[in-house]
Write an enzyme that holds these catalytic residues in place. Structure first.
Site, PDB file in Angstrom:
ATOM      1  N   THR A   1       0.828  -1.198   0.000  1.00  0.00           N
ATOM      2  CA  THR A   1       0.000   0.000   0.000  1.00  0.00           C
ATOM      3  C   THR A   1       0.867   1.253   0.000  1.00  0.00           C
ATOM      4  O   THR A   1       1.985   1.273   0.521  1.00  0.00           O
ATOM      5  CB  THR A   1      -0.948   0.059   1.219  1.00  0.00           C
TER       6      THR A   1
ATOM      7  N   ASP B   1      -4.622   5.597   2.440  1.00  0.00           N
ATOM      8  CA  ASP B   1      -4.282   6.554   3.477  1.00  0.00           C
ATOM      9  C   ASP B   1      -4.619   5.869   4.790  1.00  0.00           C
ATOM     10  O   ASP B   1      -5.797   5.678   5.123  1.00  0.00           O
ATOM     11  CB  ASP B   1      -5.106   7.837   3.304  1.00  0.00           C
TER      12      ASP B   1
ATOM     13  N   ASN C   1       4.192  -0.233   8.416  1.00  0.00           N
ATOM     14  CA  ASN C   1       5.407   0.545   8.189  1.00  0.00           C
ATOM     15  C   ASN C   1       5.135   2.018   7.913  1.00  0.00           C
ATOM     16  O   ASN C   1       6.022   2.858   8.077  1.00  0.00           O
ATOM     17  CB  ASN C   1       6.184  -0.065   7.006  1.00  0.00           C
TER      18      ASN C   1
ATOM     19  N   SER D   1       8.323   0.299  14.764  1.00  0.00           N
ATOM     20  CA  SER D   1       8.422   1.330  15.780  1.00  0.00           C
ATOM     21  C   SER D   1       9.730   2.082  15.558  1.00  0.00           C
ATOM     22  O   SER D   1      10.057   2.454  14.434  1.00  0.00           O
ATOM     23  CB  SER D   1       8.346   0.697  17.171  1.00  0.00           C
TER      24      SER D   1
ATOM     25  N   TYR E   1       6.809  12.692  17.514  1.00  0.00           N
ATOM     26  CA  TYR E   1       7.189  11.410  16.894  1.00  0.00           C
ATOM     27  C   TYR E   1       7.524  10.400  17.993  1.00  0.00           C
ATOM     28  O   TYR E   1       7.047   9.260  17.974  1.00  0.00           O
ATOM     29  CB  TYR E   1       8.375  11.616  15.963  1.00  0.00           C
TER      30      TYR E   1
ATOM     31  N   LYS F   1       5.469   6.789  18.797  1.00  0.00           N
ATOM     32  CA  LYS F   1       6.111   5.479  18.795  1.00  0.00           C
ATOM     33  C   LYS F   1       6.040   4.823  20.183  1.00  0.00           C
ATOM     34  O   LYS F   1       5.921   3.601  20.288  1.00  0.00           O
ATOM     35  CB  LYS F   1       7.562   5.595  18.316  1.00  0.00           C
TER      36      LYS F   1
ATOM     37  N   THR G   1      17.031   7.790   5.451  1.00  0.00           N
ATOM     38  CA  THR G   1      15.764   7.854   4.727  1.00  0.00           C
ATOM     39  C   THR G   1      15.267   9.293   4.788  1.00  0.00           C
ATOM     40  O   THR G   1      15.782  10.114   5.552  1.00  0.00           O
ATOM     41  CB  THR G   1      14.691   6.932   5.344  1.00  0.00           C
TER      42      THR G   1
END
Length: 270
Positions: A32, A56, A83, A134, A148, A152, A183
């Site tokens: 997805t 979404d 993810n 996580s 953030y 998590k 990333t």
């Protein structure tokens, strides 16, 4: 029979690398993304082995609909990898209400909705593996990514509870906790409006940034393959060489503080 893996956030980063590796290993992959055009090359290469689906994850209704499509297409779902996520940059005070809610809508609620959607299928199968991506920042924090961190931490609490509830159904649960990787999660445009008072700590963090502490996404592929193929997967798995030493340092400090205040704590029991 080939396992079927449903992975969210498959357009880039970990999701893209892992989806490609699963396909190369012969797995069936439902991938997805918000924009499935990013998966066109994998569809061209692997054909019916991949099912790209627009999603979404903040929509509970859409998450359930996607899971239904995957089950109808492949007949089963053996592994879910939650993810999808992003990092909001800014001090806690700087986060707007909209930014704070949006961070949790994706990172926490997006994980919850897909998890809830696959559970009836996995309970019926009496098997399955739910993998929540996580972060080391789900057990130990750093400044300037407070929302953030919090999202998590919430995923960690949810997943640890989930594991104790669904083991009876033959469902395994794993928290994957990467340290920093190269990333775009750290170079994105999700930044709160700055307050000058926090410029100093932001500068200190930027100056202390050590690129050697960031892992390479491609290096995680053997680990994630080993995880999905494990008969008895762990509840927690760090990715990278920095995570465990950092966790030991932070939890050592926590234990020392708890011990220092132990008399006060016990006296408060009554």
């Amino acid at each position: 029979m080939s396992k079927t893996i449903l992975i969210s956030g498959a357009s880039k980063g970990f999701g893209r690398a892992w989806a490609e590796a699963f396909l190369a290993k012969g797995y069936q992959v439902a991938a997805t993304a918000r924009n499935i055009d990013t998966l066109a090359d994998l569809k061209a290469q692997y054909g019916d082995a991949i099912l790209p689906l627009k999603l979404d994850v903040t929509s509970r209704e859409d998450s359930f609909a996607v899971v239904e499509k995957v089950q109808k297409h492949f007949g089963n779902i053996d592994i879910l990898i939650n993810n999808a996520g992003y990092a909001l940059h800014g001090a806690v005070e700087e986060a707007s209400e909209q930014e704070a809610r949006a961070q949790f809508e994706t990172n926490f609620f997006g994980t919850l909705w897909l998890t809830q959607a696959v559970l009836p299928i996995m309970r019926n199968q009496k098997s399955g593996h739910i993998i929540q991506v996580s972060s080391i920042l789900g057990i130990a924090t750093l400044p300037i990514v407070g929302l953030y961190n919090a999202s998590k931490f919430a995923v960690e609490g949810l997943t640890e509870t989930l594991a104790s509830e669904v083991k009876q159904f033959g469902i395994n649960v794993t928290l994957v906790e990467p340290n920093g990787y190269i990333t775009d999660i750290w170079g994105n445009d999700f930044k709160s409006k700055s307050i000058d008072a926090y410029d100093g700590i932001k500068k200190a963090i930027a100056e202390a940034d050590n690129s050697d502490s960031f892992g390479k996404v491609s290096a995680t592929v053997p680990a994630i393959i080993k995880l999905v193929e494990a008969e008895n997967p762990p509840l927690r798995l760090f990715l990278g060489k920095v995570a465990l030493p950092f966790a030991k340092q932070v939890y050592g400090q926590k234990l020392a503080t708890w011990e220092e205040w132990a008399d006060v704590s016990v006296a408060a029991h009554g």
